[in-house]
Motif scaffolding. Structure first.
Motif, PDB file in Angstrom:
ATOM      1  N   ASP A   1      46.795  38.832  31.128  1.00 21.31           N
ATOM      2  CA  ASP A   1      46.740  37.399  30.637  1.00 21.31           C
ATOM      3  C   ASP A   1      45.158  36.888  30.426  1.00 21.31           C
ATOM      4  O   ASP A   1      44.586  36.779  29.338  1.00 21.31           O
TER       5      ASP A   1
ATOM      6  N   ASP B   1      43.069  36.425  27.031  1.00 15.27           N
ATOM      7  CA  ASP B   1      42.441  35.140  26.750  1.00 15.27           C
ATOM      8  C   ASP B   1      41.022  34.830  26.575  1.00 15.27           C
ATOM      9  O   ASP B   1      40.530  34.321  26.064  1.00 15.27           O
TER      10      ASP B   1
ATOM     11  N   ALA C   1      45.152  30.136  32.945  1.00 17.23           N
ATOM     12  CA  ALA C   1      45.369  31.497  33.462  1.00 17.23           C
ATOM     13  C   ALA C   1      44.654  31.672  34.800  1.00 17.23           C
ATOM     14  O   ALA C   1      45.202  32.642  35.563  1.00 17.23           O
TER      15      ALA C   1
END
Length: 397
Positions: free
Chosen positions: A311, A315, A389
């Motif tokens: 992630d 991101d 995140a």
């Protein structure tokens, strides 16, 4: 409301956070329960009917019979301490879940806040164009009744106006949905309308590239509370495995007894000990289940760690692309374009440009302004996504 005011009201009023606080209190009560010792057992028996004395409940010195026993169970192999440790981990998990819930809800809150702001800016563009076309349509209808222009020009303006009004209505529906979610999170009056006050300046700033990627990953490992929950599950299962092994060790029961007319001797008293013989049930099933739970929780922890790194990598790349794209735009573009559209409107009124050119310029203005608003929203959203995140407020706007 500013973002700071919105977050303050959220922390004070959000019911999901309040409910999670109660979960922590419940988990803390489990520690109290785990620390308590087993209650002693007491039993008393009295003769119901003595056929010799012909008395019910005979308690006389010569003919009466009654007995009493007091016993206490003592857990062995550290079962009580292990149960306390499990309860303490339960409190940690409840606290971690509160902070992770806070992380998730805050991300939603901030995302909704910025989404409403930039969608409102887009709505203003629609409204300005609708107002302008409505004035133009009124003039055209008047000229048409005088026979100065053709009907097709009036219909063309009407068609464009109705199209814009329909697009604005769809946009307002989306704003209302986001408003509803935001107001529910801060417990604002459902009939109210939150007007976000935003003061941000990201022009020409490289905020993402200034933070090393590995720093983001390290921070996530240290601050992601869902990851801490996964680690605590491993710890919980390891201690539970020890507890299940301890459950295979028999507990001891010590007892004291008295019998007035004992078969061995009158006024019989005794002290005893009792425990089960672990010939058949040595808690084999419980131990096996606990071992499986340990292995499963370790795999789950590794899965969450892999997902976390995936992630953050995704991101981070997305945020960098949006940052580079946004910084490639000329800061004066929006101002120059706004000035241009005003001149276009004046030139159309003076009949220096045709109707099609006028509508084409307006459509281009609308499209570019909406794209610029979406780009700003996407850039801020990408920063909020990185905060989410990593579990760390790296990019507070």
């Amino acid at each position: 409301m500013t973002l700071k005011e919105t977050e303050a009201q959220f922390l004070k009023n959000n019911l999901d956070l309040i409910v999670q606080h109660y979960s922590i209190d419940q988990a803390q009560a489990q520690i109290i329960t785990a620390r308590l010792f087993n209650n002693p057992d007491f039993s008393f028996a009295n003769v119901l009917y003595n056929p010799q004395t012909k008395k019910f409940f005979d308690t006389s010195h010569d003919g009466g019979e009654y007995s009493a026993q007091l016993s206490q169970l003592f857990q062995t192999a550290g079962k009580r301490n292990k149960s306390i440790q499990l309860a303490q981990i339960g409190v940690q998990q409840a606290q971690y879940q509160l902070f992770d819930l806070l992380r998730t809800l805050r991300f939603t809150l901030r995302s909704d806040f910025y989404k409403i702001y930039f969608q409102e800016q887009s709505a203003k563009v629609y409204q300005e164009e609708i107002n302008s076309l409505a004035k133009t349509l009124s003039v055209f209808q008047e000229q048409y009744t005088k026979g100065n222009i053709a009907q097709k020009e009036v219909l063309r303006i009407q068609s464009q106006l109705y199209s814009l009004q329909s697009e604005l209505n769809d946009l307002m529906d989306g704003i209302d949905d986001t408003q509803s979610e935001l107001k529910l999170m801060i417990r604002a009056n459902p009939q109210s309308f939150v007007v976000p006050v935003v003061d941000i300046n990201l022009e020409g700033k490289s905020v993402v590239s200034e933070v090393p990627y590995q720093h983001l990953v390290d921070s996530a490992y240290a601050n992601r509370y869902d990851l801490k929950v996964a680690r605590s599950v491993v710890d919980y299962n390891n201690i539970n495995l020890k507890l299940q092994k301890a459950n295979a060790v028999p507990d001891l029961t010590f007892s004291l007894a008295y019998d007035k007319q004992g078969s061995y001797v009158r006024d019989y008293s005794s002290a005893g000990i009792a425990f089960s013989l672990p010939f058949f049930n040595r808690n084999q099933g419980g131990i096996k289940q606990a071992r499986i739970a340990v292995d499963a929780s370790k795999v789950q922890l590794q899965s969450q760690q892999d997902q976390l790194e995936s992630d953050i990598a995704n991101d981070y790349k997305g945020a960098l692309r949006l940052e580079n794209l946004y910084n490639s735009f000329d800061p004066k573009f929006k101002q120059d374009f706004n000035h241009l559209i005003q001149e276009v409107f004046k030139n159309y009124q003076k009949h220096n440009i045709s109707l099609l050119e006028f509508l084409d310029f307006y459509e281009s203005y609308k499209t570019n302004t909406l794209q610029l608003n979406n780009l700003q929203l996407n850039r801020i959203s990408s920063l909020e996504q990185l905060n989410f995140a990593t579990g760390t407020p790296f990019f507070n706007q």
